[in-house]
Write a protein that holds these residues in place. Structure first.
Motif, short mmCIF file in Angstrom:
data_model
loop_
_atom_site.label_atom_id
_atom_site.label_comp_id
_atom_site.label_asym_id
_atom_site.label_seq_id
_atom_site.Cartn_x
_atom_site.Cartn_y
_atom_site.Cartn_z
N ILE A 44 7.17 -64.12 40.33
CA ILE A 44 7.00 -64.08 38.88
C ILE A 44 7.36 -62.72 38.32
N ILE A 55 8.77 -69.36 32.76
CA ILE A 55 8.66 -69.38 34.22
C ILE A 55 8.33 -70.80 34.62
N ALA A 78 -0.72 -69.32 38.37
CA ALA A 78 0.37 -68.72 37.61
C ALA A 78 -0.02 -68.51 36.15
#
Length: 146
Positions: A44, A55, A78
């Motif tokens: 990331i 993303i 995430a």
């Protein structure tokens, strides 16, 4: 190849399986948003450094390409990571999402959107039509925009 693709003025370019940084400036200069797909949390930061607008976190359900983890455990991790480092960056879930239930689950886990593979989508529509018919309804059409 990227230069030729950018001549068609795409609104975005979706990159996966590699370092997006060598391509980011050309994509940005063409006015396209950069979308980076990652298979590991550690990727990331590279995507953010490249200037990714979104993303895509890809789990193993996405054709077996998701490293060693499933999509749904990956999404909240995430989401928390992006909230701390780049809250304006969109989070997209990919892998194993084929219908509204998968979409709802991904959104509840922190995703802003999902990637749905076309064949899975078509199977979901066919299943929806069958369920509607069993209940006495007729589904005339489903319109999908991309």
């Amino acid at each position: 190849m990227l230069t030729k693709a950018l001549q068609h003025s795409p609104s975005c370019v979706f990159l996966s399986f590699g370092d997006p940084r060598p391509f980011a400036a050309e994509i940005r200069d063409a006015g396209a948003a950069l979308i980076c797909q990652v298979q590991f949390l550690s990727q990331i930061d590279v995507a953010l450094e490249a200037g990714a607008a979104a993303i895509v976190v890809q789990g193993t359900e996405a054709g077996g390409h998701g490293g060693n983890r499933s999509t749904f455990p990956f999404v909240p991790e995430a989401a928390d990571y992006l909230k701390q480092r780049s809250p304006e960056t969109l989070l997209v879930a990919a892998g194993g999402i084929a219908d509204g239930r998968g979409l709802a689950a991904a959104l509840m886990l922190g995703a802003d959107a999902v990637v749905v593979e076309e064949q899975q989508h078509q199977r979901s529509i066919a299943a929806l039509k069958r369920r509607a018919a069993k209940r006495g309804f007729r589904l005339e059409s489903v319109q999908v925009t991309t």
